[in-house]
Design a protein around this motif. Structure first.
Motif, PDB file in Angstrom:
ATOM      1  N   GLN A  40       0.838  -1.200   0.000  1.00 24.70           N
ATOM      2  CA  GLN A  40       0.000   0.000   0.000  1.00 24.70           C
ATOM      3  C   GLN A  40       0.871   1.247   0.000  1.00 24.70           C
ATOM      4  O   GLN A  40       0.676   2.154  -0.813  1.00 24.70           O
ATOM      5  CB  GLN A  40      -0.941   0.022   1.205  1.00 24.70           C
ATOM      6  CG  GLN A  40      -1.796   1.283   1.230  1.00 24.70           C
ATOM      7  CD  GLN A  40      -2.793   1.315   2.369  1.00 24.70           C
ATOM      8  OE1 GLN A  40      -3.098   0.282   2.978  1.00 24.70           O
ATOM      9  NE2 GLN A  40      -3.303   2.484   2.661  1.00 24.70           N
ATOM     10  N   HIS A  77     -10.925   5.506  -7.307  1.00 23.33           N
ATOM     11  CA  HIS A  77     -10.485   4.122  -7.425  1.00 23.33           C
ATOM     12  C   HIS A  77      -9.376   4.039  -8.469  1.00 23.33           C
ATOM     13  O   HIS A  77      -9.570   4.391  -9.626  1.00 23.33           O
ATOM     14  CB  HIS A  77     -11.667   3.254  -7.844  1.00 23.33           C
ATOM     15  CG  HIS A  77     -11.388   1.787  -7.865  1.00 23.33           C
ATOM     16  ND1 HIS A  77     -12.311   0.880  -8.312  1.00 23.33           N
ATOM     17  CD2 HIS A  77     -10.304   1.048  -7.492  1.00 23.33           C
ATOM     18  CE1 HIS A  77     -11.816  -0.349  -8.209  1.00 23.33           C
ATOM     19  NE2 HIS A  77     -10.594  -0.268  -7.724  1.00 23.33           N
ATOM     20  N   GLU A 127      -3.778 -13.376   5.182  1.00 24.25           N
ATOM     21  CA  GLU A 127      -3.222 -12.025   5.376  1.00 24.25           C
ATOM     22  C   GLU A 127      -1.851 -12.088   6.037  1.00 24.25           C
ATOM     23  O   GLU A 127      -0.947 -11.318   5.701  1.00 24.25           O
ATOM     24  CB  GLU A 127      -4.194 -11.174   6.209  1.00 24.25           C
ATOM     25  CG  GLU A 127      -3.853  -9.708   6.252  1.00 24.25           C
ATOM     26  CD  GLU A 127      -3.875  -9.023   4.883  1.00 24.25           C
ATOM     27  OE1 GLU A 127      -3.015  -8.137   4.661  1.00 24.25           O
ATOM     28  OE2 GLU A 127      -4.726  -9.351   4.049  1.00 24.25           O
ATOM     29  N   TYR A 153      -1.902  -4.057  -7.251  1.00 21.81           N
ATOM     30  CA  TYR A 153      -2.341  -3.201  -6.148  1.00 21.81           C
ATOM     31  C   TYR A 153      -3.661  -2.556  -6.554  1.00 21.81           C
ATOM     32  O   TYR A 153      -3.815  -2.113  -7.688  1.00 21.81           O
ATOM     33  CB  TYR A 153      -1.340  -2.093  -5.804  1.00 21.81           C
ATOM     34  CG  TYR A 153      -1.891  -1.190  -4.724  1.00 21.81           C
ATOM     35  CD1 TYR A 153      -1.892  -1.599  -3.394  1.00 21.81           C
ATOM     36  CD2 TYR A 153      -2.504   0.017  -5.030  1.00 21.81           C
ATOM     37  CE1 TYR A 153      -2.469  -0.823  -2.404  1.00 21.81           C
ATOM     38  CE2 TYR A 153      -3.078   0.803  -4.045  1.00 21.81           C
ATOM     39  CZ  TYR A 153      -3.066   0.378  -2.741  1.00 21.81           C
ATOM     40  OH  TYR A 153      -3.645   1.146  -1.754  1.00 21.81           O
ATOM     41  N   ASN A 181      -6.464   0.229  -4.710  1.00 23.62           N
ATOM     42  CA  ASN A 181      -6.727   1.017  -3.514  1.00 23.62           C
ATOM     43  C   ASN A 181      -8.131   0.805  -2.949  1.00 23.62           C
ATOM     44  O   ASN A 181      -8.443   1.312  -1.877  1.00 23.62           O
ATOM     45  CB  ASN A 181      -6.459   2.515  -3.754  1.00 23.62           C
ATOM     46  CG  ASN A 181      -7.540   3.212  -4.553  1.00 23.62           C
ATOM     47  OD1 ASN A 181      -8.161   2.627  -5.429  1.00 23.62           O
ATOM     48  ND2 ASN A 181      -7.750   4.485  -4.261  1.00 23.62           N
ATOM     49  N   CYS A 182      -8.971   0.039  -3.637  1.00 28.27           N
ATOM     50  CA  CYS A 182     -10.297  -0.279  -3.103  1.00 28.27           C
ATOM     51  C   CYS A 182     -10.404  -1.729  -2.638  1.00 28.27           C
ATOM     52  O   CYS A 182     -11.495  -2.238  -2.422  1.00 28.27           O
ATOM     53  CB  CYS A 182     -11.362   0.047  -4.140  1.00 28.27           C
ATOM     54  SG  CYS A 182     -11.632   1.825  -4.318  1.00 28.27           S
ATOM     55  N   GLY A 183      -9.251  -2.399  -2.500  1.00 24.81           N
ATOM     56  CA  GLY A 183      -9.240  -3.691  -1.829  1.00 24.81           C
ATOM     57  C   GLY A 183      -9.299  -4.934  -2.687  1.00 24.81           C
ATOM     58  O   GLY A 183      -9.348  -6.034  -2.131  1.00 24.81           O
ATOM     59  N   GLN A 184      -9.301  -4.818  -4.023  1.00 29.42           N
ATOM     60  CA  GLN A 184      -9.209  -6.037  -4.825  1.00 29.42           C
ATOM     61  C   GLN A 184      -7.877  -6.716  -4.506  1.00 29.42           C
ATOM     62  O   GLN A 184      -6.860  -6.045  -4.364  1.00 29.42           O
ATOM     63  CB  GLN A 184      -9.302  -5.717  -6.319  1.00 29.42           C
ATOM     64  CG  GLN A 184     -10.658  -5.203  -6.754  1.00 29.42           C
ATOM     65  CD  GLN A 184     -11.756  -6.221  -6.500  1.00 29.42           C
ATOM     66  OE1 GLN A 184     -11.608  -7.397  -6.819  1.00 29.42           O
ATOM     67  NE2 GLN A 184     -12.840  -5.775  -5.908  1.00 29.42           N
ATOM     68  N   PRO A 185      -7.845  -8.028  -4.387  1.00 27.80           N
ATOM     69  CA  PRO A 185      -6.620  -8.691  -3.938  1.00 27.80           C
ATOM     70  C   PRO A 185      -5.479  -8.586  -4.952  1.00 27.80           C
ATOM     71  O   PRO A 185      -5.694  -8.671  -6.161  1.00 27.80           O
ATOM     72  CB  PRO A 185      -7.043 -10.153  -3.752  1.00 27.80           C
ATOM     73  CG  PRO A 185      -8.262 -10.312  -4.583  1.00 27.80           C
ATOM     74  CD  PRO A 185      -8.936  -8.968  -4.625  1.00 27.80           C
TER      75      PRO A 185
END
Length: 150
Positions: A17, A40, A69, A114, A116-120
């Protein structure tokens, strides 16, 4: 600056991140990056063989739903002109792998490194394998880390 690097044998994703946020600033400048960060955006890796089909060290992927994680490890990259940060991956027997067998120069793999909205992020690595020992070609490939805005 020209940059050549051989196949990476370590399992990784190309941005943490913090690394992605810094790279956004590096590419766009702080003012534009601040605007993009409110929406996004993602970094996508676009990878393909060049010259001949891949016979050795194919690009392998770990299915994201098999990654815990706690498997992710932040790694600093130190360049002559900047710092970067990627995510390494600790070995876990629960990881499920896949790869494209004998991928040709007409085929392209693109995957999230990467979001920024959390998609793996997709952990990936050159695999230590040769598909056909009678073929003596050396793996040649090219990748482009692409910034996208949704």
């Amino acid at each position: 600056m020209d940059h050549f690097q051989g196949a990476i044998p370590n399992v990784h994703s190309d941005y943490s991140q913090s690394g992605a946020e810094q790279r956004l600033v590096d590419l766009l400048g702080s003012d534009v990056a601040a605007v993009w960060a409110k929406g996004h955006y993602a970094f996508i890796n676009v990878w393909r063989p060049i010259g001949t089909p891949i016979n050795s060290a194919p690009l392998g992927f770990i299915l994201p739903d098999s990654v815990a994680e706690a498997d992710w490890i932040t790694l600093d990259l130190i360049y002559p002109d900047r710092m970067g940060q990627i995510m390494g991956l600790a070995a876990n027997p629960d990881h499920r792998w896949l790869y494209m067998s004998k991928m040709t120069p007409d085929e392209v793999a693109y995957f999230n490194i990467y979001d920024n909205c959390g998609q793996p992020s997709i952990a990936h690595s050159a695999l230590d394998m040769i598909e056909d020992p009678s073929i003596q070609t050396v793996r040649k490939s090219i990748e482009s880390r692409t910034l996208v805005r949704y």
